[in-house]
Design a protein around this motif. Structure first.
Motif, PDB file in Angstrom:
ATOM      1  N   TYR A  64      13.778 -47.958  63.012  1.00 32.04           N
ATOM      2  CA  TYR A  64      12.325 -48.645  63.837  1.00 32.04           C
ATOM      3  C   TYR A  64      11.475 -49.088  62.651  1.00 32.04           C
ATOM      4  O   TYR A  64      11.040 -50.299  62.991  1.00 32.04           O
ATOM      5  CB  TYR A  64      11.953 -47.783  64.788  1.00 32.04           C
ATOM      6  CG  TYR A  64      10.833 -48.396  65.410  1.00 32.04           C
ATOM      7  CD1 TYR A  64      10.970 -49.090  66.660  1.00 32.04           C
ATOM      8  CD2 TYR A  64       9.268 -47.962  65.205  1.00 32.04           C
ATOM      9  CE1 TYR A  64       9.942 -49.414  67.241  1.00 32.04           C
ATOM     10  CE2 TYR A  64       8.332 -48.351  65.875  1.00 32.04           C
ATOM     11  CZ  TYR A  64       8.478 -49.133  67.110  1.00 32.04           C
ATOM     12  OH  TYR A  64       7.636 -49.673  67.479  1.00 32.04           O
ATOM     13  N   GLU A  65      11.267 -48.299  61.588  1.00 31.23           N
ATOM     14  CA  GLU A  65      10.197 -48.738  60.559  1.00 31.23           C
ATOM     15  C   GLU A  65      10.733 -49.854  59.789  1.00 31.23           C
ATOM     16  O   GLU A  65       9.963 -50.789  59.553  1.00 31.23           O
ATOM     17  CB  GLU A  65       9.888 -47.345  59.770  1.00 31.23           C
ATOM     18  CG  GLU A  65       9.112 -46.428  60.220  1.00 31.23           C
ATOM     19  CD  GLU A  65       7.814 -46.811  61.028  1.00 31.23           C
ATOM     20  OE1 GLU A  65       7.156 -47.791  60.434  1.00 31.23           O
ATOM     21  OE2 GLU A  65       7.497 -46.444  62.085  1.00 31.23           O
ATOM     22  N   LYS A  66      11.865 -50.016  59.730  1.00 32.62           N
ATOM     23  CA  LYS A  66      12.445 -51.125  58.696  1.00 32.62           C
ATOM     24  C   LYS A  66      12.278 -52.498  59.647  1.00 32.62           C
ATOM     25  O   LYS A  66      12.346 -53.344  59.189  1.00 32.62           O
ATOM     26  CB  LYS A  66      14.248 -50.795  58.486  1.00 32.62           C
ATOM     27  CG  LYS A  66      14.267 -49.702  57.375  1.00 32.62           C
ATOM     28  CD  LYS A  66      15.652 -49.443  56.982  1.00 32.62           C
ATOM     29  CE  LYS A  66      15.640 -48.207  56.022  1.00 32.62           C
ATOM     30  NZ  LYS A  66      17.058 -48.322  55.479  1.00 32.62           N
ATOM     31  N   TYR A  67      12.887 -52.265  61.021  1.00 30.99           N
ATOM     32  CA  TYR A  67      12.467 -53.464  61.717  1.00 30.99           C
ATOM     33  C   TYR A  67      11.085 -53.993  61.553  1.00 30.99           C
ATOM     34  O   TYR A  67      10.870 -55.048  61.603  1.00 30.99           O
ATOM     35  CB  TYR A  67      12.820 -53.155  63.357  1.00 30.99           C
ATOM     36  CG  TYR A  67      14.363 -53.452  63.557  1.00 30.99           C
ATOM     37  CD1 TYR A  67      14.625 -54.305  64.693  1.00 30.99           C
ATOM     38  CD2 TYR A  67      15.351 -52.493  63.035  1.00 30.99           C
ATOM     39  CE1 TYR A  67      16.001 -54.485  65.050  1.00 30.99           C
ATOM     40  CE2 TYR A  67      16.557 -52.893  63.596  1.00 30.99           C
ATOM     41  CZ  TYR A  67      16.814 -53.656  64.392  1.00 30.99           C
ATOM     42  OH  TYR A  67      18.231 -53.951  64.778  1.00 30.99           O
ATOM     43  N   LYS A  68      10.116 -53.129  61.591  1.00 39.31           N
ATOM     44  CA  LYS A  68       8.642 -53.487  61.756  1.00 39.31           C
ATOM     45  C   LYS A  68       8.474 -54.109  60.418  1.00 39.31           C
ATOM     46  O   LYS A  68       7.844 -54.886  60.245  1.00 39.31           O
ATOM     47  CB  LYS A  68       7.746 -52.315  61.854  1.00 39.31           C
ATOM     48  CG  LYS A  68       7.796 -51.968  63.415  1.00 39.31           C
ATOM     49  CD  LYS A  68       6.954 -50.570  63.660  1.00 39.31           C
ATOM     50  CE  LYS A  68       5.880 -50.191  62.794  1.00 39.31           C
ATOM     51  NZ  LYS A  68       5.220 -48.838  63.223  1.00 39.31           N
ATOM     52  N   GLU A  69       8.946 -53.458  59.111  1.00 41.44           N
ATOM     53  CA  GLU A  69       8.797 -54.109  57.920  1.00 41.44           C
ATOM     54  C   GLU A  69       9.381 -55.474  57.810  1.00 41.44           C
ATOM     55  O   GLU A  69       8.525 -56.349  57.213  1.00 41.44           O
ATOM     56  CB  GLU A  69       9.147 -53.198  56.702  1.00 41.44           C
ATOM     57  CG  GLU A  69       8.890 -51.760  56.737  1.00 41.44           C
ATOM     58  CD  GLU A  69       9.629 -50.931  55.917  1.00 41.44           C
ATOM     59  OE1 GLU A  69      10.685 -51.244  55.319  1.00 41.44           O
ATOM     60  OE2 GLU A  69       9.388 -49.830  55.710  1.00 41.44           O
ATOM     61  N   ARG A  70      10.471 -55.874  58.537  1.00 37.75           N
ATOM     62  CA  ARG A  70      11.028 -57.184  58.452  1.00 37.75           C
ATOM     63  C   ARG A  70      10.638 -58.163  59.623  1.00 37.75           C
ATOM     64  O   ARG A  70      10.795 -59.366  59.641  1.00 37.75           O
ATOM     65  CB  ARG A  70      12.667 -57.084  58.499  1.00 37.75           C
ATOM     66  CG  ARG A  70      13.397 -56.539  57.322  1.00 37.75           C
ATOM     67  CD  ARG A  70      14.725 -56.544  57.503  1.00 37.75           C
ATOM     68  NE  ARG A  70      15.331 -57.531  57.616  1.00 37.75           N
ATOM     69  CZ  ARG A  70      16.642 -57.845  57.913  1.00 37.75           C
ATOM     70  NH1 ARG A  70      17.535 -57.001  57.439  1.00 37.75           N
ATOM     71  NH2 ARG A  70      17.038 -58.907  58.328  1.00 37.75           N
ATOM     72  N   GLY A  71       9.402 -57.691  60.312  1.00 38.69           N
ATOM     73  CA  GLY A  71       8.841 -58.528  61.378  1.00 38.69           C
ATOM     74  C   GLY A  71       9.890 -58.809  62.472  1.00 38.69           C
ATOM     75  O   GLY A  71       9.782 -59.866  63.109  1.00 38.69           O
ATOM     76  N   ASP A 124      11.329 -58.310  65.977  1.00 35.66           N
ATOM     77  CA  ASP A 124      11.012 -58.075  67.724  1.00 35.66           C
ATOM     78  C   ASP A 124      11.412 -56.761  67.764  1.00 35.66           C
ATOM     79  O   ASP A 124      12.632 -56.230  67.815  1.00 35.66           O
ATOM     80  CB  ASP A 124      11.361 -59.182  68.692  1.00 35.66           C
ATOM     81  CG  ASP A 124      10.651 -58.775  69.737  1.00 35.66           C
ATOM     82  OD1 ASP A 124      11.158 -58.081  70.687  1.00 35.66           O
ATOM     83  OD2 ASP A 124       9.385 -59.457  70.038  1.00 35.66           O
ATOM     84  N   GLU A 125      10.452 -55.995  68.498  1.00 35.29           N
ATOM     85  CA  GLU A 125      10.812 -54.630  69.099  1.00 35.29           C
ATOM     86  C   GLU A 125      11.810 -54.504  70.063  1.00 35.29           C
ATOM     87  O   GLU A 125      12.905 -53.646  69.906  1.00 35.29           O
ATOM     88  CB  GLU A 125       9.373 -53.872  69.498  1.00 35.29           C
ATOM     89  CG  GLU A 125       9.563 -52.325  70.008  1.00 35.29           C
ATOM     90  CD  GLU A 125       8.256 -51.835  70.574  1.00 35.29           C
ATOM     91  OE1 GLU A 125       8.021 -52.192  71.565  1.00 35.29           O
ATOM     92  OE2 GLU A 125       7.649 -50.961  69.799  1.00 35.29           O
ATOM     93  N   PHE A 153      15.308 -54.315  68.569  1.00 35.13           N
ATOM     94  CA  PHE A 153      15.487 -52.913  67.792  1.00 35.13           C
ATOM     95  C   PHE A 153      16.063 -52.026  69.373  1.00 35.13           C
ATOM     96  O   PHE A 153      17.121 -51.589  69.219  1.00 35.13           O
ATOM     97  CB  PHE A 153      14.400 -52.171  67.400  1.00 35.13           C
ATOM     98  CG  PHE A 153      14.494 -50.711  67.185  1.00 35.13           C
ATOM     99  CD1 PHE A 153      15.271 -50.327  66.153  1.00 35.13           C
ATOM    100  CD2 PHE A 153      14.020 -49.797  68.277  1.00 35.13           C
ATOM    101  CE1 PHE A 153      15.297 -48.712  65.940  1.00 35.13           C
ATOM    102  CE2 PHE A 153      14.125 -48.634  68.382  1.00 35.13           C
ATOM    103  CZ  PHE A 153      14.949 -48.108  66.781  1.00 35.13           C
ATOM    104  N   TYR A 154      15.511 -52.278  70.493  1.00 34.77           N
ATOM    105  CA  TYR A 154      15.854 -51.281  71.550  1.00 34.77           C
ATOM    106  C   TYR A 154      17.226 -51.889  72.337  1.00 34.77           C
ATOM    107  O   TYR A 154      17.850 -51.128  72.538  1.00 34.77           O
ATOM    108  CB  TYR A 154      14.755 -51.040  72.473  1.00 34.77           C
ATOM    109  CG  TYR A 154      13.401 -50.549  72.165  1.00 34.77           C
ATOM    110  CD1 TYR A 154      13.881 -48.867  71.976  1.00 34.77           C
ATOM    111  CD2 TYR A 154      12.364 -50.934  71.924  1.00 34.77           C
ATOM    112  CE1 TYR A 154      12.762 -48.122  71.602  1.00 34.77           C
ATOM    113  CE2 TYR A 154      11.299 -49.967  71.486  1.00 34.77           C
ATOM    114  CZ  TYR A 154      11.414 -48.520  71.246  1.00 34.77           C
ATOM    115  OH  TYR A 154      10.511 -47.839  70.933  1.00 34.77           O
TER     116      TYR A 154
END
Length: 310
Positions: free
Chosen positions: A92-99, A101-102, A105-106
Protein backbone atom coordinates in the motif's frame (compact mmCIF):
# COMPACT_ATOMS: atom_id res chain seq x y z
CA UNK A 1 7.55 -2.18 9.17
CA UNK A 2 6.45 -3.47 12.56
CA UNK A 3 4.75 -6.88 12.36
CA UNK A 4 1.83 -5.72 14.48
CA UNK A 5 1.09 -2.98 11.94
CA UNK A 6 1.25 -5.50 9.11
CA UNK A 7 -1.23 -7.76 10.87
CA UNK A 8 -3.60 -4.91 11.75
CA UNK A 9 -3.59 -3.80 8.10
CA UNK A 10 -4.21 -7.38 6.95
CA UNK A 11 -7.24 -7.73 9.20
CA UNK A 12 -8.71 -4.42 8.01
CA UNK A 13 -8.02 -5.40 4.40
CA UNK A 14 -9.91 -8.67 4.80
CA UNK A 15 -12.87 -6.76 6.17
CA UNK A 16 -12.77 -4.20 3.36
CA UNK A 17 -12.63 -6.96 0.74
CA UNK A 18 -15.57 -8.76 2.39
CA UNK A 19 -13.75 -11.96 3.25
CA UNK A 20 -16.12 -14.52 4.80
CA UNK A 21 -16.24 -14.03 8.57
CA UNK A 22 -15.11 -17.64 9.13
CA UNK A 23 -12.00 -17.00 7.04
CA UNK A 24 -11.20 -13.78 8.90
CA UNK A 25 -11.51 -15.55 12.25
CA UNK A 26 -9.32 -18.43 11.09
CA UNK A 27 -6.61 -16.15 9.73
CA UNK A 28 -6.62 -14.04 12.90
CA UNK A 29 -5.84 -17.21 14.86
CA UNK A 30 -2.94 -17.96 12.50
CA UNK A 31 -1.65 -14.41 12.86
CA UNK A 32 -1.74 -14.65 16.64
CA UNK A 33 -0.27 -18.13 16.94
CA UNK A 34 2.38 -18.00 14.21
CA UNK A 35 3.34 -14.50 13.09
CA UNK A 36 2.95 -12.62 16.40
CA UNK A 37 3.90 -15.40 18.82
CA UNK A 38 4.87 -19.05 18.92
CA UNK A 39 8.00 -20.97 17.87
CA UNK A 40 7.97 -19.70 14.26
CA UNK A 41 7.22 -16.03 14.95
CA UNK A 42 10.77 -14.72 14.71
CA UNK A 43 11.48 -16.65 11.52
CA UNK A 44 8.20 -15.66 9.88
CA UNK A 45 8.64 -12.00 10.77
CA UNK A 46 12.12 -11.92 9.26
CA UNK A 47 10.99 -13.80 6.17
CA UNK A 48 8.10 -11.35 5.73
CA UNK A 49 10.42 -8.36 5.97
CA UNK A 50 13.02 -9.92 3.65
CA UNK A 51 10.36 -10.74 1.06
CA UNK A 52 9.09 -7.18 0.84
CA UNK A 53 12.66 -5.85 0.78
CA UNK A 54 13.47 -8.13 -2.15
CA UNK A 55 16.07 -10.01 -0.10
CA UNK A 56 14.37 -13.37 -0.55
CA UNK A 57 12.70 -14.79 -3.65
CA UNK A 58 9.13 -16.08 -3.63
CA UNK A 59 10.09 -19.72 -4.16
CA UNK A 60 12.20 -20.31 -1.04
CA UNK A 61 9.73 -18.29 1.04
CA UNK A 62 6.71 -20.25 -0.09
CA UNK A 63 8.52 -23.58 0.12
CA UNK A 64 9.46 -22.80 3.71
CA UNK A 65 5.79 -22.11 4.44
CA UNK A 66 5.00 -25.57 3.07
CA UNK A 67 7.54 -27.05 5.46
CA UNK A 68 6.21 -25.07 8.43
CA UNK A 69 2.69 -26.20 7.57
CA UNK A 70 3.80 -29.82 7.63
CA UNK A 71 5.67 -29.39 10.91
CA UNK A 72 2.83 -27.53 12.62
CA UNK A 73 0.06 -29.59 11.01
CA UNK A 74 -1.67 -26.54 9.56
CA UNK A 75 -2.63 -26.15 5.86
CA UNK A 76 0.29 -24.55 4.06
CA UNK A 77 -2.17 -22.91 1.67
CA UNK A 78 -3.54 -20.98 4.62
CA UNK A 79 -0.02 -19.81 5.50
CA UNK A 80 0.47 -18.69 1.88
CA UNK A 81 -2.64 -16.50 2.06
CA UNK A 82 -1.67 -14.96 5.39
CA UNK A 83 1.85 -14.34 4.11
CA UNK A 84 0.50 -12.26 1.23
CA UNK A 85 -2.06 -10.49 3.41
CA UNK A 86 0.75 -9.42 5.73
CA UNK A 87 2.69 -8.02 2.77
CA UNK A 88 -0.19 -5.74 1.79
CA UNK A 89 0.61 -2.92 4.24
CA UNK A 90 4.01 -2.23 2.66
CA UNK A 91 2.58 -2.67 -0.82
CA UNK A 92 0.00 0.00 0.00
CA UNK A 93 2.83 2.39 0.86
CA UNK A 94 4.58 1.61 -2.43
CA UNK A 95 1.38 2.43 -4.34
CA UNK A 96 1.25 5.77 -2.56
CA UNK A 97 4.90 6.48 -3.35
CA UNK A 98 4.25 5.87 -7.06
CA UNK A 99 1.07 7.93 -7.03
CA UNK A 100 -1.12 5.00 -8.07
CA UNK A 101 -4.81 5.40 -7.28
CA UNK A 102 -5.89 3.71 -4.06
CA UNK A 103 -8.77 1.97 -5.83
CA UNK A 104 -6.28 0.15 -8.07
CA UNK A 105 -4.59 -1.15 -4.93
CA UNK A 106 -7.84 -2.51 -3.51
CA UNK A 107 -8.94 -3.94 -6.87
CA UNK A 108 -5.57 -5.70 -7.15
CA UNK A 109 -5.74 -7.03 -3.60
CA UNK A 110 -9.21 -8.38 -4.35
CA UNK A 111 -7.39 -11.17 -6.14
CA UNK A 112 -6.54 -12.56 -2.69
CA UNK A 113 -10.26 -12.98 -2.10
CA UNK A 114 -10.83 -14.70 -5.45
CA UNK A 115 -7.94 -17.08 -4.74
CA UNK A 116 -9.32 -17.67 -1.26
CA UNK A 117 -12.70 -18.72 -2.64
CA UNK A 118 -11.12 -20.93 -5.32
CA UNK A 119 -9.02 -22.67 -2.67
CA UNK A 120 -12.06 -23.24 -0.48
CA UNK A 121 -14.02 -24.68 -3.42
CA UNK A 122 -11.25 -26.95 -4.69
CA UNK A 123 -9.33 -27.85 -1.52
CA UNK A 124 -11.87 -27.32 1.24
CA UNK A 125 -9.60 -24.94 3.18
CA UNK A 126 -9.30 -21.19 3.55
CA UNK A 127 -6.06 -20.39 1.76
CA UNK A 128 -4.29 -19.65 -1.49
CA UNK A 129 -3.78 -22.58 -3.87
CA UNK A 130 -1.85 -20.77 -6.58
CA UNK A 131 1.55 -20.83 -4.86
CA UNK A 132 3.36 -17.96 -6.58
CA UNK A 133 0.61 -16.33 -8.64
CA UNK A 134 -0.03 -13.57 -6.10
CA UNK A 135 3.65 -12.63 -6.24
CA UNK A 136 3.04 -10.69 -9.47
CA UNK A 137 0.83 -8.22 -7.63
CA UNK A 138 3.34 -7.72 -4.84
CA UNK A 139 6.26 -6.90 -7.13
CA UNK A 140 3.92 -4.46 -8.94
CA UNK A 141 4.15 -6.37 -12.19
CA UNK A 142 0.40 -7.03 -12.40
CA UNK A 143 -2.50 -4.68 -11.68
CA UNK A 144 -6.26 -5.03 -11.55
CA UNK A 145 -7.86 -2.17 -13.44
CA UNK A 146 -11.53 -2.60 -12.68
CA UNK A 147 -12.85 -6.06 -13.51
CA UNK A 148 -9.77 -7.30 -15.39
CA UNK A 149 -6.07 -7.73 -14.61
CA UNK A 150 -3.12 -6.69 -16.76
CA UNK A 151 0.64 -7.04 -16.99
CA UNK A 152 3.16 -5.78 -19.53
CA UNK A 153 4.76 -8.52 -21.63
CA UNK A 154 6.28 -9.09 -25.08
CA UNK A 155 4.32 -10.42 -28.05
CA UNK A 156 5.85 -13.89 -28.36
CA UNK A 157 3.93 -15.10 -31.40
CA UNK A 158 4.24 -14.51 -35.13
CA UNK A 159 3.87 -10.94 -36.35
CA UNK A 160 0.22 -9.89 -36.26
CA UNK A 161 -1.11 -7.57 -38.98
CA UNK A 162 -4.48 -5.85 -39.18
CA UNK A 163 -5.43 -2.94 -41.43
CA UNK A 164 -1.83 -2.04 -42.18
CA UNK A 165 -0.83 -2.17 -38.50
CA UNK A 166 1.76 -4.77 -37.51
CA UNK A 167 2.51 -6.01 -34.02
CA UNK A 168 5.89 -7.68 -34.32
CA UNK A 169 7.27 -10.56 -32.33
CA UNK A 170 9.00 -8.99 -29.34
CA UNK A 171 6.91 -5.81 -29.32
CA UNK A 172 5.36 -4.79 -25.99
CA UNK A 173 1.84 -6.03 -25.42
CA UNK A 174 -0.56 -6.00 -22.49
CA UNK A 175 -1.35 -9.45 -21.17
CA UNK A 176 -4.81 -9.83 -19.65
CA UNK A 177 -6.30 -12.13 -16.99
CA UNK A 178 -9.93 -12.62 -15.97
CA UNK A 179 -10.23 -13.32 -12.23
CA UNK A 180 -13.03 -15.53 -10.96
CA UNK A 181 -14.93 -12.52 -9.66
CA UNK A 182 -18.37 -13.22 -11.10
CA UNK A 183 -20.05 -11.81 -14.22
CA UNK A 184 -18.02 -9.74 -16.67
CA UNK A 185 -20.50 -7.95 -18.96
CA UNK A 186 -19.33 -5.76 -21.81
CA UNK A 187 -19.67 -2.50 -19.89
CA UNK A 188 -17.29 -3.71 -17.16
CA UNK A 189 -14.81 -5.10 -19.69
CA UNK A 190 -14.73 -1.89 -21.69
CA UNK A 191 -14.31 0.16 -18.52
CA UNK A 192 -11.22 -1.96 -17.80
CA UNK A 193 -9.89 -1.53 -21.33
CA UNK A 194 -10.22 2.24 -20.98
CA UNK A 195 -8.43 2.21 -17.63
CA UNK A 196 -5.65 0.09 -19.13
CA UNK A 197 -5.31 2.53 -22.03
CA UNK A 198 -4.69 5.33 -19.53
CA UNK A 199 -2.52 3.30 -17.16
CA UNK A 200 -0.13 2.02 -19.86
CA UNK A 201 0.43 5.03 -22.16
CA UNK A 202 3.73 3.71 -23.50
CA UNK A 203 2.32 0.47 -24.93
CA UNK A 204 1.05 1.32 -28.40
CA UNK A 205 1.12 -0.18 -31.87
CA UNK A 206 0.51 1.91 -34.96
CA UNK A 207 0.95 5.01 -32.82
CA UNK A 208 -2.43 4.88 -31.05
CA UNK A 209 -3.68 1.33 -30.42
CA UNK A 210 -3.23 -0.56 -27.18
CA UNK A 211 -2.56 -4.23 -28.00
CA UNK A 212 -4.19 -6.53 -25.43
CA UNK A 213 -3.43 -10.23 -25.54
CA UNK A 214 -5.26 -13.03 -23.78
CA UNK A 215 -4.80 -16.80 -23.70
CA UNK A 216 -7.69 -18.58 -22.02
CA UNK A 217 -10.26 -21.36 -22.12
CA UNK A 218 -12.74 -18.50 -22.50
CA UNK A 219 -11.42 -17.90 -26.03
CA UNK A 220 -12.25 -21.36 -27.32
CA UNK A 221 -13.74 -20.57 -30.78
CA UNK A 222 -16.20 -23.45 -30.43
CA UNK A 223 -18.05 -21.44 -27.80
CA UNK A 224 -19.88 -19.96 -30.78
CA UNK A 225 -21.27 -23.42 -31.43
CA UNK A 226 -21.94 -24.70 -27.92
CA UNK A 227 -22.75 -21.72 -25.67
CA UNK A 228 -25.64 -19.29 -25.48
CA UNK A 229 -24.91 -16.58 -28.08
CA UNK A 230 -26.11 -13.94 -25.60
CA UNK A 231 -23.75 -15.08 -22.84
CA UNK A 232 -20.93 -12.93 -21.50
CA UNK A 233 -18.44 -15.62 -22.49
CA UNK A 234 -19.43 -15.49 -26.17
CA UNK A 235 -19.54 -11.69 -26.09
CA UNK A 236 -16.04 -11.69 -24.56
CA UNK A 237 -14.85 -14.09 -27.27
CA UNK A 238 -16.03 -11.58 -29.85
CA UNK A 239 -13.92 -8.82 -28.28
CA UNK A 240 -10.92 -10.61 -29.81
CA UNK A 241 -9.38 -11.62 -33.06
CA UNK A 242 -8.50 -15.18 -32.06
CA UNK A 243 -5.34 -16.04 -33.99
CA UNK A 244 -4.55 -19.41 -32.42
CA UNK A 245 -6.58 -22.15 -30.73
CA UNK A 246 -6.39 -25.79 -29.79
CA UNK A 247 -7.50 -28.60 -27.52
CA UNK A 248 -6.05 -30.12 -24.35
CA UNK A 249 -6.84 -33.37 -22.66
CA UNK A 250 -9.68 -33.10 -20.16
CA UNK A 251 -10.20 -31.51 -17.76
CA UNK A 252 -7.85 -28.60 -18.60
CA UNK A 253 -9.13 -25.40 -17.00
CA UNK A 254 -12.69 -26.67 -16.71
CA UNK A 255 -12.48 -26.67 -12.92
CA UNK A 256 -13.45 -23.02 -13.47
CA UNK A 257 -16.83 -24.28 -14.71
CA UNK A 258 -17.39 -27.27 -12.42
CA UNK A 259 -15.36 -26.46 -9.30
CA UNK A 260 -14.54 -29.44 -7.10
CA UNK A 261 -16.90 -31.62 -9.17
CA UNK A 262 -14.38 -31.68 -12.02
CA UNK A 263 -12.87 -34.96 -10.79
CA UNK A 264 -16.16 -36.77 -11.47
CA UNK A 265 -16.94 -38.64 -14.72
CA UNK A 266 -18.60 -36.46 -17.35
CA UNK A 267 -21.97 -38.19 -16.86
CA UNK A 268 -21.91 -37.25 -13.17
CA UNK A 269 -21.01 -33.58 -13.56
CA UNK A 270 -23.63 -31.08 -12.32
CA UNK A 271 -25.90 -29.50 -14.93
CA UNK A 272 -27.56 -26.89 -12.69
CA UNK A 273 -26.64 -23.94 -14.94
CA UNK A 274 -26.86 -23.45 -18.69
CA UNK A 275 -23.07 -23.09 -18.88
CA UNK A 276 -22.56 -26.44 -17.14
CA UNK A 277 -25.18 -28.12 -19.31
CA UNK A 278 -23.60 -26.80 -22.48
CA UNK A 279 -20.13 -27.79 -21.33
CA UNK A 280 -21.21 -31.33 -20.52
CA UNK A 281 -22.51 -31.54 -24.09
CA UNK A 282 -19.25 -30.13 -25.46
CA UNK A 283 -17.17 -32.55 -23.39
CA UNK A 284 -19.24 -35.53 -24.56
CA UNK A 285 -19.05 -34.52 -28.22
CA UNK A 286 -15.46 -33.28 -28.37
CA UNK A 287 -13.81 -35.08 -25.47
CA UNK A 288 -11.22 -32.36 -25.01
CA UNK A 289 -10.85 -28.95 -23.36
CA UNK A 290 -10.51 -26.03 -25.76
CA UNK A 291 -8.53 -22.82 -25.53
CA UNK A 292 -7.75 -19.80 -27.65
CA UNK A 293 -5.25 -16.99 -27.92
CA UNK A 294 -6.33 -13.63 -29.28
CA UNK A 295 -5.61 -9.93 -29.60
CA UNK A 296 -7.53 -6.71 -29.12
CA UNK A 297 -6.46 -3.42 -30.68
CA UNK A 298 -8.08 -0.73 -28.55
CA UNK A 299 -8.04 2.96 -29.44
CA UNK A 300 -9.17 4.25 -26.05
CA UNK A 301 -12.89 3.89 -26.77
CA UNK A 302 -13.45 0.98 -29.13
CA UNK A 303 -11.91 -2.22 -30.44
CA UNK A 304 -10.92 -1.92 -34.08
CA UNK A 305 -10.09 -5.52 -35.00
CA UNK A 306 -12.96 -7.65 -33.65
CA UNK A 307 -15.82 -9.48 -35.29
CA UNK A 308 -18.38 -6.89 -34.24
CA UNK A 309 -16.79 -4.45 -36.66
CA UNK A 310 -16.56 -1.58 -34.21
Amino acid sequence: MDMTKRVEFAVELMKKLNFPSDAIGFFKLIESGYWLSGPYAEELQKMQADYMAGAIEKQPALERLVAIGAEAQIPHRSLHEVFYLNAAAELYEKYKERGIDEQIFYDSMSDLKWKLMECRELRGVWGNDTFGWSHGFFIMDRFALGRLQFEEREHNNDDYTFGGITLKNGDPVLNMHIPSAGPFPRELRYASYRKAYEFYPDIRVGGKYLPIRCSSWLLNPDHDKYLDPNSNIVDFLHDFDVFESGWDELPGDLWRVFGHHISKPVDELPTDTSLRRNYVRLMKEVGKAGWGRGLILFDGEKIVNNKRGE
